[in-house]
Scaffold this motif. Structure first.
Motif, mmCIF file in Angstrom:
data_model
loop_
_atom_site.group_PDB
_atom_site.id
_atom_site.type_symbol
_atom_site.label_atom_id
_atom_site.label_comp_id
_atom_site.label_asym_id
_atom_site.label_seq_id
_atom_site.Cartn_x
_atom_site.Cartn_y
_atom_site.Cartn_z
ATOM 1 N N TYR A 117 -47.608 13.836 14.786
ATOM 2 C CA TYR A 117 -48.496 12.680 14.625
ATOM 3 C C TYR A 117 -49.679 13.000 13.717
ATOM 4 O O TYR A 117 -50.621 12.211 13.596
ATOM 5 C CB TYR A 117 -48.956 12.110 15.971
ATOM 6 N N LYS A 154 -58.135 5.920 15.979
ATOM 7 C CA LYS A 154 -56.806 5.488 16.422
ATOM 8 C C LYS A 154 -56.469 6.190 17.745
ATOM 9 O O LYS A 154 -56.584 7.414 17.852
ATOM 10 C CB LYS A 154 -55.764 5.832 15.352
ATOM 11 N N GLN A 163 -53.769 6.965 20.890
ATOM 12 C CA GLN A 163 -52.375 7.020 21.329
ATOM 13 C C GLN A 163 -52.354 7.578 22.743
ATOM 14 O O GLN A 163 -53.137 8.474 23.067
ATOM 15 C CB GLN A 163 -51.546 7.914 20.417
ATOM 16 N N LYS A 188 -46.188 4.983 22.289
ATOM 17 C CA LYS A 188 -45.939 3.769 21.501
ATOM 18 C C LYS A 188 -46.838 3.823 20.283
ATOM 19 O O LYS A 188 -47.998 4.200 20.362
ATOM 20 C CB LYS A 188 -46.268 2.522 22.314
ATOM 21 N N ASP A 189 -46.288 3.418 19.151
ATOM 22 C CA ASP A 189 -47.069 3.353 17.929
ATOM 23 C C ASP A 189 -48.123 2.262 18.101
ATOM 24 O O ASP A 189 -47.789 1.122 18.434
ATOM 25 C CB ASP A 189 -46.159 3.026 16.740
ATOM 26 N N PRO A 190 -49.416 2.589 17.904
ATOM 27 C CA PRO A 190 -50.463 1.586 18.112
ATOM 28 C C PRO A 190 -50.399 0.417 17.126
ATOM 29 O O PRO A 190 -50.931 -0.653 17.404
ATOM 30 C CB PRO A 190 -51.764 2.374 17.954
ATOM 31 N N GLU A 191 -49.722 0.610 15.996
ATOM 32 C CA GLU A 191 -49.653 -0.456 14.988
ATOM 33 C C GLU A 191 -48.489 -1.405 15.218
ATOM 34 O O GLU A 191 -48.650 -2.614 15.185
ATOM 35 C CB GLU A 191 -49.596 0.161 13.596
ATOM 36 N N ASP A 192 -47.276 -0.857 15.451
ATOM 37 C CA ASP A 192 -46.118 -1.739 15.607
ATOM 38 C C ASP A 192 -45.596 -1.816 17.048
ATOM 39 O O ASP A 192 -44.693 -2.588 17.339
ATOM 40 C CB ASP A 192 -44.987 -1.342 14.649
#
Length: 184
Positions: A40, A118, A120, A141-145
């Motif tokens: 990451y 950001k 996570q 989980k991806d914070p964007e999608d």
């Protein structure tokens, strides 16, 4: 009277042993110089020192961008839990609560905030492959999608190369240089 004293002695021995839990962590805490590299984007070096007055360690971190962090890791014997807290530049932090702790691996949860804000969180696991090499896995989980992903990483002990060989080579070079000077 003798029976009472013997009974009290045996009872006190049983009570003390029942409540005297094993206060040592089954996980061998990292000590010395280590390199962390996570998928990451977290790449860092840390030097861990064992606490003198407790079952834990303190780490001084520096990542690839020059950000600094300080971490505290400690074992909570009555909860059988290993906790790691780290705080650093620009509000970055991590909190790990490892509730499945063995000599081979630690598993639990982690919340991580990077220096850009950001966040996570998810399940985090570190597995000991050898005394000098560990592997990590962060399920989040991806914070964007919002898609689920598994991020892997490596943790390697930084082993200093022995200076003895270098010193011997340097000594040989100095001797050769002296011999050349004498011949001139």
């Amino acid at each position: 009277m003798k029976k009472i004293l013997i009974s009290l002695f045996i009872l006190s021995f049983i009570v003390v042993n029942t409540f005297a839990d094993n206060h040592k962590s089954p996980w061998k805490l990292l000590q010395g110089h280590w390199q962390f590299e996570e998928e990451y984007g977290f790449k860092s070096e840390v030097v861990y020192e064992k606490l003198n007055d407790g079952e834990g360690a303190i780490g001084k971190w520096a990542d690839q961008d020059g950000n600094k962090f300080t971490a505290l890791i400690g074992w909570m014997p009555e909860l059988k839990k290993l906790v790691a807290l780290g705080f650093g530049t620009n509000g970055a932090y991590w909190e790990c609560n490892f509730t499945d702790v063995t000599s081979e691996s630690i598993k639990g949860t982690m919340i991580y905030r990077d220096t850009e804000g950001k966040v996570q969180e998810g399940n985090y696991m570190i597995k000991r492959i050898s005394d000098n090499y560990l592997e990590s896995e962060f399920k989040t989980k991806d914070p964007e999608d919002g898609k689920f992903k598994i991020l892997k990483g490596t943790i390697k002990k930084v082993v200093k190369k022995k200076r003895v060989v270098k010193k011997k080579r340097a000594a040989k070079k100095r001797k050769a240089k002296k011999k050349r000077r004498r011949k001139k």
